[in-house]
Design an enzyme around this catalytic site. Sequence first.
Site, PDB file in Angstrom:
ATOM      1  N   LYS A  14       0.816  -1.213   0.000  1.00  0.00           N
ATOM      2  CA  LYS A  14       0.000   0.000   0.000  1.00  0.00           C
ATOM      3  C   LYS A  14       0.853   1.267   0.000  1.00  0.00           C
ATOM      4  CE  LYS A  14      -1.903   0.271   3.897  1.00  0.00           C
ATOM      5  NZ  LYS A  14      -2.313   1.040   5.065  1.00  0.00           N
ATOM      6  N   ARG A  89     -10.726   4.506   9.440  1.00  0.00           N
ATOM      7  CA  ARG A  89     -10.539   3.235  10.130  1.00  0.00           C
ATOM      8  C   ARG A  89     -11.848   2.639  10.644  1.00  0.00           C
ATOM      9  NH1 ARG A  89      -5.055   3.094  13.508  1.00  0.00           N
ATOM     10  NH2 ARG A  89      -6.363   3.832  15.216  1.00  0.00           N
ATOM     11  N   ARG A 123       9.696 -11.105   6.615  1.00  0.00           N
ATOM     12  CA  ARG A 123      10.351  -9.817   6.880  1.00  0.00           C
ATOM     13  C   ARG A 123      11.458  -9.964   7.920  1.00  0.00           C
ATOM     14  NH1 ARG A 123       5.387  -5.611   7.549  1.00  0.00           N
ATOM     15  NH2 ARG A 123       5.169  -6.684   9.534  1.00  0.00           N
ATOM     16  N   ARG A 156      10.750  -8.956  13.522  1.00  0.00           N
ATOM     17  CA  ARG A 156      10.109  -8.115  14.521  1.00  0.00           C
ATOM     18  C   ARG A 156       9.390  -9.004  15.518  1.00  0.00           C
ATOM     19  NH1 ARG A 156       6.509  -3.811  11.578  1.00  0.00           N
ATOM     20  NH2 ARG A 156       5.177  -4.693  13.175  1.00  0.00           N
ATOM     21  N   ARG A 167      -3.901  -9.805  14.024  1.00  0.00           N
ATOM     22  CA  ARG A 167      -3.937  -8.544  13.272  1.00  0.00           C
ATOM     23  C   ARG A 167      -4.820  -8.660  12.033  1.00  0.00           C
ATOM     24  NH1 ARG A 167       1.671  -8.230  14.284  1.00  0.00           N
ATOM     25  NH2 ARG A 167       2.310  -8.408  12.110  1.00  0.00           N
TER      26      ARG A 167
END
Length: 214
Positions: A14, A89, A123, A156, A167
């Site tokens: 995005k 949101r 990641r 992370r 999430r």
Amino acid sequence: MRKYVIMGVQGSGKGTQGTMLARDFDLVQIAVGDIFRWHVQNHSKLGAQVRRVMASGELVGDDLVEAVVRQRLNEHDWNYGFIVDGFPRNANQAEFFLESYDIDGVIHLDLPDDEVRRRVLARRSCSRCGMDYNLIAQSPKVEGRCDACGAELISREDDTEEALASRLRDYHEKTNPVLDIFRRKEFVFTVDARGEKADVQQEIRKQLGLPESQ
Ligand SMILES: [Zn+2]
């Protein structure tokens, strides 16, 4: 003047797609995450507020996000338009946005959950200099080591299967009502985000009726 909202789950590209669009069409990119980061780094009053919320392990509230976006849009420096990332949101914010701004389209980057999982769990970042890596797209030359400084690459802390699943649930729960509101007005352009960066960008432009990149 072109006014867009870009929506997509983390890992959907995005930010990158928004930047490419903003650059070529002189749009002001209003990315909520970046604005918060700026305030935290520059120790503003808002930054202190954000830092407090994050230190308590909470997410930054919808009200604070709305205030920041309003403030940013009120600067009216967007002569050719804007692209908003990270807002609205929730349903209320979507309604407010529709009433206040004559938007041209909502770009919805669609990425299946299993692909999000694949991308996000790949990641890594450097434990010393912070450079970002992705074991799929930008793997380091030496396994597990930073190209720039040689330090160890780490995941992370919140990039675990479990945290990501939660999430994703949260994302769909919040995003679906927002998309429904925009869909009713026929503003939503859904783009398959699985392809290469450049191809996804072309598809966005095609759907929005914008000229292709040179
Ligand atoms: Zn490094």
